[in-house]
Design a protein around this motif. Structure first.
Motif, PDB file in Angstrom:
ATOM      1  N   SER A  98      -0.436  -9.074 -20.087  1.00 13.93           N
ATOM      2  CA  SER A  98       0.087  -9.203 -18.728  1.00 13.93           C
ATOM      3  C   SER A  98       0.373  -7.833 -18.109  1.00 13.93           C
ATOM      4  O   SER A  98       1.305  -7.678 -17.354  1.00 13.93           O
ATOM      5  N   SER A  99      -0.414  -6.839 -18.435  1.00 11.03           N
ATOM      6  CA  SER A  99      -0.219  -5.494 -17.916  1.00 11.03           C
ATOM      7  C   SER A  99      -0.442  -5.458 -16.409  1.00 11.03           C
ATOM      8  O   SER A  99      -1.381  -6.058 -15.880  1.00 11.03           O
ATOM      9  N   VAL A 100       0.426  -4.726 -15.706  1.00 14.94           N
ATOM     10  CA  VAL A 100       0.304  -4.574 -14.256  1.00 14.94           C
ATOM     11  C   VAL A 100      -0.724  -3.495 -13.962  1.00 14.94           C
ATOM     12  O   VAL A 100      -0.699  -2.418 -14.547  1.00 14.94           O
ATOM     13  N   GLU A 101      -1.649  -3.758 -13.023  1.00 11.83           N
ATOM     14  CA  GLU A 101      -2.694  -2.803 -12.688  1.00 11.83           C
ATOM     15  C   GLU A 101      -2.626  -2.330 -11.237  1.00 11.83           C
ATOM     16  O   GLU A 101      -3.039  -1.221 -10.919  1.00 11.83           O
ATOM     17  N   THR A 102      -2.111  -3.177 -10.338  1.00 15.25           N
ATOM     18  CA  THR A 102      -2.104  -2.859  -8.914  1.00 15.25           C
ATOM     19  C   THR A 102      -0.983  -1.883  -8.569  1.00 15.25           C
ATOM     20  O   THR A 102       0.188  -2.167  -8.839  1.00 15.25           O
ATOM     21  N   PRO A 103      -1.296  -0.731  -7.947  1.00 14.74           N
ATOM     22  CA  PRO A 103      -0.262   0.248  -7.579  1.00 14.74           C
ATOM     23  C   PRO A 103       0.757  -0.346  -6.614  1.00 14.74           C
ATOM     24  O   PRO A 103       0.439  -1.207  -5.782  1.00 14.74           O
ATOM     25  N   VAL A 104       1.992   0.115  -6.729  1.00 12.12           N
ATOM     26  CA  VAL A 104       3.077  -0.351  -5.858  1.00 12.12           C
ATOM     27  C   VAL A 104       3.039   0.425  -4.549  1.00 12.12           C
ATOM     28  O   VAL A 104       2.913   1.654  -4.542  1.00 12.12           O
ATOM     29  N   ASN A 105       3.132  -0.289  -3.417  1.00  6.93           N
ATOM     30  CA  ASN A 105       3.142   0.355  -2.106  1.00  6.93           C
ATOM     31  C   ASN A 105       4.535   0.855  -1.754  1.00  6.93           C
ATOM     32  O   ASN A 105       5.544   0.325  -2.236  1.00  6.93           O
ATOM     33  N   SER A 106       4.605   1.849  -0.879  1.00  5.13           N
ATOM     34  CA  SER A 106       5.888   2.414  -0.456  1.00  5.13           C
ATOM     35  C   SER A 106       6.767   1.381   0.231  1.00  5.13           C
ATOM     36  O   SER A 106       7.996   1.410   0.120  1.00  5.13           O
ATOM     37  N   ASP A 107       6.148   0.449   0.964  1.00  9.40           N
ATOM     38  CA  ASP A 107       6.913  -0.570   1.690  1.00  9.40           C
ATOM     39  C   ASP A 107       7.661  -1.508   0.746  1.00  9.40           C
ATOM     40  O   ASP A 107       8.621  -2.169   1.153  1.00  9.40           O
ATOM     41  N   ASP A 108       7.231  -1.582  -0.497  1.00  9.38           N
ATOM     42  CA  ASP A 108       7.856  -2.489  -1.463  1.00  9.38           C
ATOM     43  C   ASP A 108       9.035  -1.847  -2.201  1.00  9.38           C
ATOM     44  O   ASP A 108       9.660  -2.486  -3.052  1.00  9.38           O
ATOM     45  N   ILE A 109       9.351  -0.607  -1.865  1.00 13.19           N
ATOM     46  CA  ILE A 109      10.392   0.133  -2.586  1.00 13.19           C
ATOM     47  C   ILE A 109      11.550   0.474  -1.650  1.00 13.19           C
ATOM     48  O   ILE A 109      11.343   1.033  -0.577  1.00 13.19           O
ATOM     49  N   ARG A 110      12.764   0.129  -2.064  1.00 12.12           N
ATOM     50  CA  ARG A 110      13.946   0.472  -1.276  1.00 12.12           C
ATOM     51  C   ARG A 110      14.336   1.922  -1.522  1.00 12.12           C
ATOM     52  O   ARG A 110      14.354   2.394  -2.665  1.00 12.12           O
ATOM     53  N   ALA A 111      14.689   2.615  -0.425  1.00 15.11           N
ATOM     54  CA  ALA A 111      15.063   4.027  -0.537  1.00 15.11           C
ATOM     55  C   ALA A 111      16.282   4.200  -1.432  1.00 15.11           C
ATOM     56  O   ALA A 111      16.383   5.173  -2.185  1.00 15.11           O
ATOM     57  N   SER A 112      17.215   3.245  -1.367  1.00 13.13           N
ATOM     58  CA  SER A 112      18.445   3.345  -2.154  1.00 13.13           C
ATOM     59  C   SER A 112      18.151   3.352  -3.653  1.00 13.13           C
ATOM     60  O   SER A 112      18.857   3.992  -4.427  1.00 13.13           O
ATOM     61  N   GLN A 113      17.098   2.627  -4.065  1.00 12.65           N
ATOM     62  CA  GLN A 113      16.714   2.620  -5.473  1.00 12.65           C
ATOM     63  C   GLN A 113      16.304   4.018  -5.937  1.00 12.65           C
ATOM     64  O   GLN A 113      16.731   4.483  -7.004  1.00 12.65           O
ATOM     65  N   ILE A 114      15.485   4.673  -5.149  1.00 13.83           N
ATOM     66  CA  ILE A 114      14.987   6.004  -5.505  1.00 13.83           C
ATOM     67  C   ILE A 114      16.092   7.039  -5.462  1.00 13.83           C
ATOM     68  O   ILE A 114      16.205   7.889  -6.355  1.00 13.83           O
ATOM     69  N   VAL A 115      16.934   6.971  -4.441  1.00 17.20           N
ATOM     70  CA  VAL A 115      18.024   7.942  -4.302  1.00 17.20           C
ATOM     71  C   VAL A 115      18.985   7.848  -5.489  1.00 17.20           C
ATOM     72  O   VAL A 115      19.350   8.857  -6.097  1.00 17.20           O
ATOM     73  N   GLY A 116      19.389   6.631  -5.825  1.00 13.14           N
ATOM     74  CA  GLY A 116      20.302   6.447  -6.953  1.00 13.14           C
ATOM     75  C   GLY A 116      19.702   6.934  -8.259  1.00 13.14           C
ATOM     76  O   GLY A 116      20.356   7.624  -9.047  1.00 13.14           O
ATOM     77  N   ALA A 117      18.430   6.594  -8.489  1.00 10.11           N
ATOM     78  CA  ALA A 117      17.760   7.024  -9.722  1.00 10.11           C
ATOM     79  C   ALA A 117      17.598   8.533  -9.768  1.00 10.11           C
ATOM     80  O   ALA A 117      17.795   9.164 -10.814  1.00 10.11           O
TER      81      ALA A 117
END
Length: 261
Positions: free
Chosen positions: A130-149
């Motif tokens: 069940s490996s994921v192959e499709t790249p994640v788009n920027s629209d699918d990512i919340r800015a708060s997730q990236i900032v916190g990480a």
């Protein structure tokens, strides 16, 4: 502190080859491998072994970045936000590192790596095919997730003299649901960016032996390029298990060496 002796140059060059290849292959700076290896095979003291690989991480990760960029695997939103908030957090963490003994820093790094690797390996083995192959788009990512990480990982990266590749790639895989090749690509470029303030700060603190840094860079740069080429050609399920398994192996190795030392 005692600096590297000329008689130990060859072991450092060999370490650079191994670390560089694995860095490109697994999207990380390589301190989990280089730090104990420098102490065992080149007789480097803990603080130099911990921080001296950082400048080499800059060159090796940039080399791998050239490969990943041609595959168009980068997510611009993730990279930009990660760099903007991760850099100052890395500086703060680097300054705090001077208040902790080298052995404590190594144990913290190793325990964290084992935990991350074990968690990922369990997940990959549990969900066969069940490996994921499709790249994640920027629209699918919340800015708060990236900032916190970025703030958390940046601080830990500075504190543990780590380029942050392992932490970022694991976060991208687990939390952002990125396919592993995209996660490694984004982690590689962020490792290169975060290595710069970390290296500068640790240099100011007197934790870097530039003989070690330059020797590692000489062999890590081309080896990292080859590692990244291997990663983009490797089948995703195999790369996933290799990535997770390597984290566990080297994390346990670091713990064993640190406690035994």
């Amino acid at each position: 502190m005692e600096y590297l002796q000329q008689s130990n140059y060859l072991p450092v060059l060999v370490i650079g080859v191994v670390v560089g290849y694995l860095s490109g292959l697994l999207g990380k700076g390589g301190s989990a491998i280089s730090t104990p290896a420098l102490q065992i095979f080149a007789g480097v003291n803990p603080f130099f072994a911990l921080a001296s690989p950082l400048p080499a991480s800059i060159s090796s990760t940039l080399s791998a970045t050239a490969v990943y960029s041609r595959e168009k695997l980068f997510n611009k939103r993730v990279v930009v936000l990660g760099a903007v908030f991760g850099v100052p957090a890395t500086v703060v963490g680097s300054w705090f590192s001077s208040y902790l003994p080298g052995k404590t820093l190594m144990l913290l790094t190793a325990l964290f790596i084992v935990t991350l690797g074990g968690s990922l390996l369990y997940s990959y083995l549990r969900h066969k095919g069940s490996s994921v192959e499709t790249p994640v788009n920027s629209d699918d990512i919340r800015a708060s997730q990236i900032v916190g990480a970025a703030l958390f990982i940046g601080f830990l990266s500075g504190l543990l003299a780590n380029a942050g590749g392992i932490l970022f790639s694991t976060f991208f895989i687990r939390r952002l649901k990125m396919p592993i090749k995209q996660a490694l690509a984004c982690a590689v470029i962020l490792s290169a960016v975060l290595s710069v303030p970390g290296a500068i700060t640790h240099w100011c603190l007197g934790h870097i032996d530039w003989n070690i840094a330059l020797l590692l860079s000489l062999t890590a740069f081309p080896a990292s390029y080859l590692g990244a080429k291997t990663a983009v050609k490797m089948k995703t399920p195999l790369l996933e298990k290799l990535f997770a398994g390597t984290l566990v192996i080297f994390g346990l190795y670091d713990i064993f060496f640190t406690v035994w030392k």
